[in-house]
Design a protein around this motif. Structure first.
Motif, PDB file in Angstrom:
ATOM      1  N   MET A 205      34.258  59.800  74.476  1.00 53.04           N
ATOM      2  CA  MET A 205      35.384  59.023  73.951  1.00 53.04           C
ATOM      3  C   MET A 205      35.211  58.798  72.455  1.00 53.04           C
ATOM      4  SD  MET A 205      34.752  55.052  75.241  1.00 53.04           S
ATOM      5  CE  MET A 205      36.288  54.439  74.622  1.00 53.04           C
TER       6      MET A 205
ATOM      7  N   ASP B  34      40.458  56.709  71.005  1.00 54.87           N
ATOM      8  CA  ASP B  34      40.674  56.230  72.372  1.00 54.87           C
ATOM      9  C   ASP B  34      40.666  54.707  72.442  1.00 54.87           C
ATOM     10  OD1 ASP B  34      40.699  58.809  73.752  1.00 54.87           O
ATOM     11  OD2 ASP B  34      38.596  58.925  73.138  1.00 54.87           O
TER      12      ASP B  34
ATOM     13  N   LYS C  95      47.615  54.667  73.887  1.00 57.73           N
ATOM     14  CA  LYS C  95      46.369  55.016  73.238  1.00 57.73           C
ATOM     15  C   LYS C  95      46.552  54.984  71.727  1.00 57.73           C
ATOM     16  CE  LYS C  95      43.445  59.022  72.885  1.00 57.73           C
ATOM     17  NZ  LYS C  95      43.212  60.367  73.326  1.00 57.73           N
TER      18      LYS C  95
END
Length: 191
Positions: free
Chosen positions: A42, A116, A154
């Motif tokens: 991530m 993210d 996001k």
């Protein structure tokens, strides 16, 4: 309700009054609360604490150990839309921007849309996702694009601060970027 400038002064005093031992304990607890949200691969944007802000140093170490790509904000010379530099090497080149904030020097920057999760510093917060920042509007401008999305939200925006910075309600304006949650040493609040 108090105006934002008065509230900022009050909450900064509270934050500055947190004793060193409590501060260190809070930093470890925040890292532990965020641990389940950290996933290998991530892209996580963090911040370098300024003044009495809650430091993310323990969290950044944990994230990197878990294979999370950590990014730090870079304030533009003009405008208010920040970009983010990969923290590939904590011993890399650092510099101070025009506000005296330490920034990691990287050749390639990414946009906020590529992240993210973003951890934002707080002056104050409420449990409903209201955030009171420094007042410059950099985070609000950088993440304004989220307001135009219907489903996909996001990156997720999480505020980070000490529990003493929580108030019943933060005054909100239409341009304020709402948080998805807040993490303090006492709790994880989902908005």
């Amino acid at each position: 309700m108090t105006d934002k400038a008065t509230l900022r002064r009050q909450l900064r005093r509270r934050r500055m009054a947190v004793p060193a031992a409590e501060r260190e304990r809070a930093e470890r607890l925040v890292a532990a609360r965020l641990r389940p949200l950290l996933r290998r691969g991530m892209r996580l944007a963090a911040y370098v604490a300024l003044g009495s802000e809650l430091s993310l140093a323990p969290l950044i170490s944990l994230a990197q150990a878990r294979g999370v790509a950590v990014y730090l904000p870079v304030v533009p010379r003009r405008g208010r839309r920040m970009r983010f530099a990969a923290l590939a090497d904590p011993q890399g080149v650092w510099r101070r921007n025009r506000y005296g904030i330490r920034e990691y020097h990287a050749r390639k920057l990414i946009s906020a849309r590529a992240l993210d999760m973003v951890l934002l510093p707080l002056v104050g917060f409420d449990a409903q996702g209201g955030r009171l920042g420094q007042g410059g509007g950099y985070y609000d401008t950088t993440f304004a694009f989220r307001a135009h999305r219907q489903q996909w939200r996001k990156p997720r925006l999480w505020g980070v601060g000490f529990e003493c910075q929580r108030v019943a309600a933060i005054p909100r304006e239409p341009h304020d970027a709402p948080l998805d949650g807040v993490i303090s040493e006492a709790a994880l609040y989902r908005a």
